[in-house]
Design a protein around this motif. Structure first.
Motif, mmCIF file in Angstrom:
data_model
loop_
_atom_site.group_PDB
_atom_site.id
_atom_site.type_symbol
_atom_site.label_atom_id
_atom_site.label_comp_id
_atom_site.label_asym_id
_atom_site.label_seq_id
_atom_site.Cartn_x
_atom_site.Cartn_y
_atom_site.Cartn_z
ATOM 1 N N GLY A 1 0.748 -1.645 0.735
ATOM 2 C CA GLY A 1 0.588 -0.227 0.288
ATOM 3 C C GLY A 1 0.799 0.969 -0.082
ATOM 4 N N VAL A 2 0.196 2.513 -0.287
ATOM 5 C CA VAL A 2 1.128 4.005 -0.327
ATOM 6 C C VAL A 2 1.140 4.375 1.024
ATOM 7 C CG1 VAL A 2 -1.409 4.885 -0.199
ATOM 8 C CG2 VAL A 2 1.175 5.643 -0.903
ATOM 9 N N SER A 3 0.876 3.617 2.443
ATOM 10 C CA SER A 3 1.510 3.754 3.576
ATOM 11 C C SER A 3 2.383 3.067 3.714
ATOM 12 C CB SER A 3 0.205 3.745 4.710
ATOM 13 O OG SER A 3 -0.903 4.814 3.789
ATOM 14 N N ALA A 4 2.456 2.025 3.318
ATOM 15 C CA ALA A 4 3.529 1.195 3.664
ATOM 16 C C ALA A 4 4.950 1.693 2.544
ATOM 17 C CB ALA A 4 3.655 -0.587 3.332
ATOM 18 N N ILE A 5 5.279 1.939 1.587
ATOM 19 C CA ILE A 5 5.785 2.398 0.176
ATOM 20 C C ILE A 5 6.243 3.205 1.673
ATOM 21 C CG2 ILE A 5 5.995 3.201 -1.311
ATOM 22 C CD1 ILE A 5 4.206 1.322 -2.948
ATOM 23 N N ALA A 6 5.866 4.993 1.460
ATOM 24 C CA ALA A 6 6.102 6.410 1.860
ATOM 25 C C ALA A 6 7.041 5.844 2.718
ATOM 26 C CB ALA A 6 4.887 6.791 2.132
ATOM 27 N N ARG A 7 6.277 5.214 4.512
ATOM 28 C CA ARG A 7 7.029 4.789 5.491
ATOM 29 C C ARG A 7 8.162 4.363 5.499
ATOM 30 N NH1 ARG A 7 3.029 3.115 7.709
ATOM 31 N NH2 ARG A 7 3.283 0.599 7.210
ATOM 32 N N SER A 8 8.423 2.641 4.869
ATOM 33 C CA SER A 8 9.670 2.211 4.063
ATOM 34 C C SER A 8 10.341 3.095 3.479
ATOM 35 C CB SER A 8 9.026 0.837 3.521
ATOM 36 O OG SER A 8 8.504 0.301 3.935
ATOM 37 N N LEU A 9 10.594 3.832 2.963
ATOM 38 C CA LEU A 9 11.213 4.601 1.709
ATOM 39 C C LEU A 9 11.432 6.157 2.963
ATOM 40 C CD1 LEU A 9 10.424 4.061 -1.493
ATOM 41 C CD2 LEU A 9 12.441 3.423 0.024
ATOM 42 N N GLY A 10 10.712 7.073 3.880
ATOM 43 C CA GLY A 10 10.647 7.583 4.164
ATOM 44 C C GLY A 10 10.309 9.031 3.350
ATOM 45 N N LEU A 11 9.060 8.670 2.493
ATOM 46 C CA LEU A 11 8.628 9.691 2.069
ATOM 47 C C LEU A 11 7.457 10.172 2.608
ATOM 48 C CD1 LEU A 11 9.247 7.849 -1.695
ATOM 49 C CD2 LEU A 11 10.473 10.290 -0.995
ATOM 50 N N PRO A 12 6.972 11.900 3.032
ATOM 51 C CA PRO A 12 5.204 11.807 2.596
ATOM 52 C C PRO A 12 4.310 10.960 1.862
ATOM 53 C CG PRO A 12 7.231 13.519 2.604
ATOM 54 C CD PRO A 12 7.573 12.489 2.249
ATOM 55 N N LYS A 13 3.386 10.841 2.348
ATOM 56 C CA LYS A 13 2.288 10.078 1.874
ATOM 57 C C LYS A 13 1.879 10.791 0.744
ATOM 58 C CE LYS A 13 -1.832 6.854 2.586
ATOM 59 N NZ LYS A 13 -2.531 7.189 3.521
ATOM 60 N N SER A 14 1.909 11.612 -0.052
ATOM 61 C CA SER A 14 1.674 12.674 -0.706
ATOM 62 C C SER A 14 2.026 12.382 -1.590
ATOM 63 C CB SER A 14 1.180 13.936 -0.013
ATOM 64 O OG SER A 14 2.184 14.844 0.053
ATOM 65 N N THR A 15 3.752 12.244 -1.731
ATOM 66 C CA THR A 15 4.784 12.176 -3.087
ATOM 67 C C THR A 15 5.008 10.376 -2.923
ATOM 68 O OG1 THR A 15 6.338 13.823 -1.610
ATOM 69 C CG2 THR A 15 7.654 12.562 -2.924
ATOM 70 N N ALA A 16 5.170 10.008 -2.118
ATOM 71 C CA ALA A 16 4.584 8.300 -2.792
ATOM 72 C C ALA A 16 3.268 8.419 -3.748
ATOM 73 C CB ALA A 16 4.743 7.224 -1.605
ATOM 74 N N HIS A 17 2.454 9.090 -3.521
ATOM 75 C CA HIS A 17 0.834 8.496 -4.584
ATOM 76 C C HIS A 17 1.799 9.407 -5.531
ATOM 77 C CE1 HIS A 17 -3.494 8.942 -5.446
ATOM 78 N NE2 HIS A 17 -3.321 8.145 -4.883
ATOM 79 N N ARG A 18 2.111 10.159 -5.419
ATOM 80 C CA ARG A 18 2.622 11.133 -6.770
ATOM 81 C C ARG A 18 3.277 10.203 -8.028
ATOM 82 N NH1 ARG A 18 3.769 15.247 -4.281
ATOM 83 N NH2 ARG A 18 6.423 15.636 -5.088
ATOM 84 N N LEU A 19 4.238 9.812 -7.017
ATOM 85 C CA LEU A 19 5.084 9.020 -8.027
ATOM 86 C C LEU A 19 4.048 8.005 -8.716
ATOM 87 C CD1 LEU A 19 8.676 9.306 -5.410
ATOM 88 C CD2 LEU A 19 8.097 10.723 -8.305
ATOM 89 N N LEU A 20 3.485 6.764 -7.300
ATOM 90 C CA LEU A 20 3.440 6.419 -7.717
ATOM 91 C C LEU A 20 1.997 6.361 -9.218
ATOM 92 C CD1 LEU A 20 2.268 4.383 -4.350
ATOM 93 C CD2 LEU A 20 4.117 3.604 -6.765
ATOM 94 N N GLY A 21 1.334 7.100 -9.029
ATOM 95 C CA GLY A 21 0.181 7.736 -10.035
ATOM 96 C C GLY A 21 0.833 8.237 -11.685
#
Length: 261
Positions: free
Chosen positions: A37-57
């Motif tokens: 999930g986006v939260s797990a990705i953001a947490r593992s990489l130390g990214l803001p959730k919004s940044t991870a969501h944008r990159l995934l998009g």
């Protein structure tokens, strides 16, 4: 001269950082066995959730990442196409593939080719045997140099293609050679024999025998390896497997030089 204006250096830096973060997301998804999930990705990489969501998009739009019905992310099929395209252009893979298929069918075990890319060892191709082995490295996997037969062959015959081992070495199992003297002795054995083995030194219960793929002028271009369960390795006979692998590696080298079929 507005038409020839140069972007501010900060723009380039920000763009580079975004690309690096996108690569981080791709490699993280590749290394994980299950969708995330986006939260797990953001947490593992130390990214803001919004940044991870944008990159995934962005990655989804290019087919590099896919989103399943549960809202979880996994590597996309575009990565497969890119990877196959790279492999299709690799002369070593093209030369080795028929030999891999023949040997895997004959012996019934998994065979793969390892090459040096960017100072690291990478599995370039693999053909699975009929056995139930599931611990062998997959295509694209990085191979630790000091803990594997292929690594010792490269250290023996082509050390300039690899990054120098950094001590202390990682102990994957209790049998991993971590002392410099021990590793150097294993490298010398590989140099003397032209092949090498590792048994439970990287993965517990996994045995691998590897032979150097060397062209007529002695240049090592890759390593051919066979992986099987430790018990199966003992039953087949390590020396017999090593001899077989050396002959198969020589066939690959001849094919690579246009001297064999």
């Amino acid at each position: 001269m507005e038409g020839n204006s140069v972007p501010h250096s900060g723009t380039t830096t920000e763009g580079t950082a975004a690309i690096e973060r996108a690569f981080d997301v791709l490699f993280h998804l590749h290394e994980e066995r299950s969708p995330l999930g986006v939260s797990a990705i953001a947490r593992s990489l130390g990214l803001p959730k919004s940044t991870a969501h944008r990159l995934l998009g962005v990655l989804i739009r290019r087919g590099l990442v896919e989103k399943d019905d549960a809202g979880l992310y996994r590597p996309g099929m575009a990565l497969v196409a890119l990877g196959l395209g790279v492999l299709a252009r690799d002369p070593l893979v093209a030369a080795a593939r028929p030999v891999l298929e023949e040997e895997a069918k004959s012996v019934g075990e998994t065979l793969f080719v390892v090459g040096a890319r960017g100072g690291e060892l990478v599995v370039l191709d693999e053909v699975q045997g009929t056995g139930l082995l599931r611990a062998a490295p997959t295509v694209g996997a990085r191979v630790p140099v000091h803990a594997t037969a292929a690594g010792r062959l490269f250290l023996a015959f082509a050390p300039d293609k690899l990054k120098k081992p950094r001590y202390p070495l990682e102990a994957f199992t209790e049998r991993t050679p971590v002392a410099k003297e021990t590793l150097e002795a294993r490298i010398e054995d590989a140099r003397r024999l032209g092949h090498a083995t590792n048994v439970s030194e990287w993965v517990p219960g996994l045995a691998v025998v590897s032979a150097a793929i060397r062209t007529t002028d002695g240049t090592m271009v890759g390593a051919l390896a066979l992986a099987c369960a430790q018990e199966r390795f003992a039953a087949l006979g390590g020396d017999r497997l090593a001899e077989r692998l050396e002959q198969a590696a020589a066939r690959i080298a001849r094919r690579l030089e246009g001297k064999g079929t």
